[in-house]
Design a protein around this motif. Structure first.
Motif, mmCIF file in Angstrom:
data_model
loop_
_atom_site.group_PDB
_atom_site.id
_atom_site.type_symbol
_atom_site.label_atom_id
_atom_site.label_comp_id
_atom_site.label_asym_id
_atom_site.label_seq_id
_atom_site.Cartn_x
_atom_site.Cartn_y
_atom_site.Cartn_z
ATOM 1 N N VAL A 125 0.584 -1.158 0.341
ATOM 2 C CA VAL A 125 -0.403 -0.090 -0.021
ATOM 3 C C VAL A 125 0.581 1.334 0.255
ATOM 4 C CG1 VAL A 125 -1.936 1.579 0.752
ATOM 5 C CG2 VAL A 125 -1.833 -1.601 1.112
ATOM 6 N N TYR A 126 0.670 2.033 -1.240
ATOM 7 C CA TYR A 126 1.503 3.527 -1.130
ATOM 8 C C TYR A 126 1.530 4.051 0.074
ATOM 9 C CZ TYR A 126 3.472 1.066 -5.763
ATOM 10 O OH TYR A 126 3.936 0.607 -6.546
ATOM 11 N N GLU A 127 2.453 5.314 0.486
ATOM 12 C CA GLU A 127 1.818 6.423 0.501
ATOM 13 C C GLU A 127 0.642 7.243 0.178
ATOM 14 O OE1 GLU A 127 4.675 10.572 2.191
ATOM 15 O OE2 GLU A 127 5.688 9.396 0.747
ATOM 16 N N GLY A 128 0.111 6.853 1.466
ATOM 17 C CA GLY A 128 -1.155 8.066 1.055
ATOM 18 C C GLY A 128 -2.096 7.154 0.865
ATOM 19 N N HIS A 129 -2.021 5.590 0.743
ATOM 20 C CA HIS A 129 -2.847 4.774 0.896
ATOM 21 C C HIS A 129 -4.329 4.673 -0.383
ATOM 22 C CE1 HIS A 129 -2.122 2.721 5.374
ATOM 23 N NE2 HIS A 129 -1.296 3.569 4.221
ATOM 24 N N LYS A 130 -3.536 5.182 -1.008
ATOM 25 C CA LYS A 130 -4.628 5.436 -2.536
ATOM 26 C C LYS A 130 -4.158 4.539 -3.762
ATOM 27 C CE LYS A 130 -6.556 9.324 -1.544
ATOM 28 N NZ LYS A 130 -7.917 8.869 -0.279
ATOM 29 N N LYS A 131 -3.616 3.394 -3.682
ATOM 30 C CA LYS A 131 -2.890 3.334 -4.870
ATOM 31 C C LYS A 131 -2.466 1.540 -3.555
ATOM 32 C CE LYS A 131 -2.642 6.577 -8.761
ATOM 33 N NZ LYS A 131 -1.799 6.499 -9.911
ATOM 34 N N ALA A 132 -2.257 0.524 -4.711
ATOM 35 C CA ALA A 132 -1.279 -0.745 -3.894
ATOM 36 C C ALA A 132 -0.720 -1.504 -4.957
ATOM 37 C CB ALA A 132 -2.109 -1.132 -3.173
ATOM 38 N N SER A 133 -0.050 -2.686 -4.626
ATOM 39 C CA SER A 133 0.497 -3.276 -5.718
ATOM 40 C C SER A 133 0.713 -4.655 -5.604
ATOM 41 C CB SER A 133 1.828 -3.056 -6.160
ATOM 42 O OG SER A 133 2.270 -1.822 -6.915
ATOM 43 N N VAL A 134 0.226 -5.865 -5.724
ATOM 44 C CA VAL A 134 -0.117 -6.513 -5.133
ATOM 45 C C VAL A 134 0.493 -8.299 -5.942
ATOM 46 C CG1 VAL A 134 -1.433 -8.817 -4.762
ATOM 47 C CG2 VAL A 134 -2.636 -6.479 -4.621
ATOM 48 N N VAL A 135 2.120 -8.802 -5.789
ATOM 49 C CA VAL A 135 3.064 -9.500 -5.338
ATOM 50 C C VAL A 135 2.829 -10.738 -5.713
ATOM 51 C CG1 VAL A 135 4.522 -10.099 -5.796
ATOM 52 C CG2 VAL A 135 4.474 -7.929 -6.148
ATOM 53 N N SER A 136 2.094 -11.174 -6.696
ATOM 54 C CA SER A 136 1.317 -12.752 -6.238
ATOM 55 C C SER A 136 2.556 -13.478 -6.309
ATOM 56 C CB SER A 136 0.313 -13.566 -6.698
ATOM 57 O OG SER A 136 -0.838 -12.788 -6.975
ATOM 58 N N ILE A 137 2.840 -14.588 -4.747
ATOM 59 C CA ILE A 137 4.208 -15.815 -5.430
ATOM 60 C C ILE A 137 3.463 -17.479 -5.419
ATOM 61 C CG2 ILE A 137 6.109 -16.248 -3.395
ATOM 62 C CD1 ILE A 137 6.020 -13.772 -1.969
ATOM 63 N N PRO A 138 4.295 -17.486 -6.838
ATOM 64 C CA PRO A 138 3.561 -18.853 -6.942
ATOM 65 C C PRO A 138 3.950 -19.639 -5.812
ATOM 66 C CG PRO A 138 4.762 -17.730 -8.690
ATOM 67 C CD PRO A 138 5.009 -17.330 -7.509
ATOM 68 N N ARG A 139 3.199 -21.038 -5.077
ATOM 69 C CA ARG A 139 3.132 -21.898 -3.948
ATOM 70 C C ARG A 139 4.942 -22.858 -4.593
ATOM 71 N NH1 ARG A 139 -0.746 -27.034 -4.316
ATOM 72 N NH2 ARG A 139 -0.672 -27.022 -6.276
ATOM 73 N N ASP A 140 4.766 -22.573 -5.795
ATOM 74 C CA ASP A 140 5.668 -24.095 -6.530
ATOM 75 C C ASP A 140 7.009 -23.453 -7.207
ATOM 76 O OD1 ASP A 140 3.544 -26.200 -6.860
ATOM 77 O OD2 ASP A 140 2.496 -25.060 -8.851
ATOM 78 N N THR A 141 6.924 -22.179 -6.294
ATOM 79 C CA THR A 141 8.846 -21.887 -6.397
ATOM 80 C C THR A 141 10.182 -22.341 -5.831
ATOM 81 O OG1 THR A 141 7.417 -19.335 -6.698
ATOM 82 C CG2 THR A 141 9.733 -19.092 -6.535
ATOM 83 N N LEU A 142 10.426 -23.231 -6.170
ATOM 84 C CA LEU A 142 11.883 -23.389 -5.376
ATOM 85 C C LEU A 142 12.867 -22.486 -5.238
ATOM 86 C CD1 LEU A 142 12.585 -26.643 -7.749
ATOM 87 C CD2 LEU A 142 11.031 -26.295 -5.486
ATOM 88 N N ILE A 143 12.762 -22.356 -3.399
ATOM 89 C CA ILE A 143 13.715 -21.568 -2.381
ATOM 90 C C ILE A 143 14.812 -22.103 -2.031
ATOM 91 C CG2 ILE A 143 11.798 -19.640 -3.062
ATOM 92 C CD1 ILE A 143 11.798 -20.151 0.331
ATOM 93 N N ASP A 144 14.891 -21.207 -1.176
ATOM 94 C CA ASP A 144 15.880 -21.580 0.153
ATOM 95 C C ASP A 144 15.406 -20.608 1.441
ATOM 96 O OD1 ASP A 144 17.809 -22.699 -1.623
ATOM 97 O OD2 ASP A 144 19.482 -21.361 -1.222
ATOM 98 N N ARG A 145 15.022 -22.354 2.317
ATOM 99 C CA ARG A 145 13.898 -21.789 2.676
ATOM 100 C C ARG A 145 15.313 -21.205 4.493
ATOM 101 N NH1 ARG A 145 10.884 -26.329 4.280
ATOM 102 N NH2 ARG A 145 12.262 -26.120 6.188
ATOM 103 N N PRO A 146 14.731 -20.451 4.633
ATOM 104 C CA PRO A 146 15.544 -19.535 6.189
ATOM 105 C C PRO A 146 15.083 -20.972 7.177
ATOM 106 C CG PRO A 146 14.332 -17.999 6.413
ATOM 107 C CD PRO A 146 13.884 -18.658 4.681
ATOM 108 N N SER A 147 16.114 -21.054 8.260
ATOM 109 C CA SER A 147 15.691 -21.453 9.834
ATOM 110 C C SER A 147 14.745 -20.161 10.337
ATOM 111 C CB SER A 147 17.637 -21.662 10.566
ATOM 112 O OG SER A 147 17.734 -20.168 10.427
ATOM 113 N N CYS A 148 13.825 -21.216 11.067
ATOM 114 C CA CYS A 148 13.059 -19.633 11.383
ATOM 115 C C CYS A 148 12.137 -20.247 12.567
ATOM 116 C CB CYS A 148 11.625 -19.814 10.730
ATOM 117 S SG CYS A 148 10.665 -21.578 10.255
ATOM 118 N N THR A 149 11.750 -19.207 14.180
ATOM 119 C CA THR A 149 11.329 -19.858 15.020
ATOM 120 C C THR A 149 9.179 -19.406 15.121
ATOM 121 O OG1 THR A 149 13.673 -19.826 16.520
ATOM 122 C CG2 THR A 149 10.909 -19.786 17.706
ATOM 123 N N ASP A 150 8.773 -20.719 15.171
ATOM 124 C CA ASP A 150 7.175 -20.455 14.714
ATOM 125 C C ASP A 150 6.705 -19.402 16.155
ATOM 126 O OD1 ASP A 150 6.824 -22.260 17.068
ATOM 127 O OD2 ASP A 150 6.503 -24.170 15.122
#
Length: 378
Positions: A125-150
Motif C-alpha cells: 500500500v503506497y504512501e497516502g493509501h490511494k494505490k496498491a501493488s499486489v505481487v503473487s508468489i507462486p506456491r511451486d517456486t523453489l527457494i532456499d528457506r531460512p531457519s526460523c522459530t514459530d
C-alpha cells in the motif's frame, strides 16, 4: 547453474539472460530496508470490519472474540528489514487450506488436519493509501528457506531448493513471513490469513460476485463448470474458480494465479457496488463471517485495530490495484516447479522498498500460465 545462463521452457522470446536455473535464495538486502486465491478475502474481511458508528458494545466484544491472531514480531525478533518511515505498508496475505474442521470437504487431498498455504500475496500500500501493488508468489517456486522459530517457540532448520509453500507448512505464519522477508528484503508490516470455509461463506453473505469468462471452464478437480459468458458466482463456485488450474491455460499454478487476480478485481468492484461501507446492516452481517474467517498478526488482533487499518484501504479501487506475479521460469528439471528470476524480481523489491511503481521490465517475458484474460469483471 544460475538463472542468468539457461533459459527455461515455456517462455516465448526469452533470450536466457535472466531466466531459468537459479533457485530463489533466501537473502537480506544489505540496507535491511506480501488454491487458492484468497488474498482479497482477507483484505475484504479487514474492510468489512469497519463498523462506523453502528458497533454496539455486544457486537464489538462478539467480533473481538471471533478474531484469531499470532505474534509474528515476538517469534521473529529484531533481525528483520526496517519498517518504512513514509506511511507505506507491506502486508503478507496467505490463503490457508487446513484439512481440519469445516475445511475437510473444501480442501481436497488428505483430511489429515494439517495446514497448507497455497496462495501468498504481498500487498504494498503506497504512501497516502490511494494505490496498491499486489505481487503473487507462486506456491511451486523453489527457494532456499531460512531457519526460523514459530510462534510456539519451536525452531526449524533451513532447507535448500524446497517449494515456497513449505515455509507455512513447516513453521506456520512466522516462518512464512520470515521466508518472504528473506527473499524480498522487505519488512512485512502485517499478516492476514483466511481459510476455505470462511472464504466460501463470505462470498455467499456478500450475495455472490459477478465475473465474465471469455472461455468455458470445466475442471472436475475443483468442481467448477462455467460456460463462456457472465455469471454471478456463489461461494462454492468462487472457491472453485480460485482453485482451478486444470480447466484453463497450461494447467499450472501460474494460470490459476491469473484467475485469482481477475477475481480479486471483480470482488473489489462488487464490494463497492453493493455499498458495504455505507450499509450498516450489511456491514455487521459480513463482519460476523469475516472475523471468523481471518487470522491476523497481533498488531491487527482487535476489532478497533483492524477497523482502523481497513479504513485506510477504502479509497483503493480496482483501477488503483496493480497486480503481477513474481517473475519466474519453468524449471527444466521439473515442469511442475518454477524458479525465481532473481534479477527481474530485484527490480520489484527495489521499487516497493522505495515506494515506486513496479516497472514493466520486471515482469516482461516471465512465465504466466497462459490464462490471462479468461476471467474479468463485468
Amino acid at each position: 547453474m544460475s538463472a542468468e545462463s539457461t533459459p527455461g521452457p515455456g517462455i516465448p522470446g526469452d533470450t536466457g539472460t535472466d531466466g531459468a536455473r537459479h533457485r530463489g535464495k533466501g537473502r537480506r538486502r544489505k540496507s535491511q530496508k506480501r488454491h487458492k486465491g484468497l488474498m482479497i478475502t482477507a483484505w475484504t474481511a479487514a474492510g468489512i470490519v469497519v463498523l462506523g458508528g453502528v458497533g454496539a458494545g455486544y457486537m464489538y466484544f462478539a467480533l473481538n472474540d471471533n478474531l484469531k491472531s499470532v505474534d509474528i514480531d515476538q517469534a521473529l525478533g529484531t533481525d528483520r528489514p526496517k519498517k518504512a518511515d513514509n506511511g507505506s505498508e507491506n502486508i503478507l496475505v496467505l490463503g490457508s487450506d487446513t484439512r481440519a474442521g469445516g475445511n475437510k470437504k473444501l480442501g481436497g487431498g488428505t483430511d489429515d488436519g494439517s495446514a497448507r498455504s497455497d496462495t501468498a500475496m504481498i500487498v504494498h500500500v503506497y504512501e497516502g493509501h490511494k494505490k496498491a501493488s499486489v505481487v503473487s508468489i507462486p506456491r511451486d517456486t523453489l527457494i532456499d528457506r531460512p531457519s526460523c522459530t514459530d510462534t510456539k517457540g519451536d525452531e526449524h532448520p533451513a532447507a535448500r531448493s524446497v517449494m515456497f509453500n513449505s515455509a507455512y507448512t513447516t513453521g506456520g505464519a512466522a516462518c512464512a513471513v520470515k521466508t518472504v522477508e528473506s527473499i524480498t528484503g522487505l519488512r512485512m508490516d502485517h499478516y492476514l490469513e483466511v481459510d476455505f470455509s470462511g472464504f466460501q461463506k463470505l462470498i455467499d453473505d456478500l450475495g455472490g460476485v459477478e465475473i465474465t469468462t471469455t472461455k468455458s471452464i470445466d475442471d472436475p478437480d475443483s468442481h467448477l463448470k462455467l460456460k463462456a459468458g457472465t455469471h454471478t458466482l456463489d461461494g462454492k463456485q468462487a472457491l472453485g474458480l480460485v482453485r482451478t488450474r486444470h480447466g484453463v491455460g497450461d494447467g499450472s499454478d501460474l494460470g490459476r494465479i491469473q484467475l485469482q487476480q481477475a477475481f480479486i478485481k471483480a470482488l473489489v468492484h462488487q464490494i463497492k457496488d453493493v455499498g458495504v461501507f455505507s450499509n450498516p446492516k450489511k456491514l455487521l452481517d459480513l463482519a460476523e463471517t469475516a472475523t471468523k474467517a481471518v487470522t491476523t498478526d497481533s498488531d491487527l488482533g482487535s476489532v478497533n485495530k483492524l477497523a482502523s487499518f481497513a479504513h485506510g484501504l477504502q479509497g483503493i479501487s480496482p483501477s488503483d490495484l496493480h497486480m503481477i506475479t513474481m517473475p519466474v521460469a519453468y524449471d527444466p528439471a521439473d515442469p511442475n516447479r518454477v524458479l525465481l528470476r532473481e534479477k527481474k524480481a530485484d527490480r520489484i523489491w527495489q521499487a516497493l522498498e522505495h515506494d515506486r511503481p513496479i516497472p514493466k521490465s520486471a515482469t516482461s517475458g516471465s512465465a504466466t500460465g497462459e490464462a490471462k484474460g479468461v476471467v474479468s469483471a463485468p
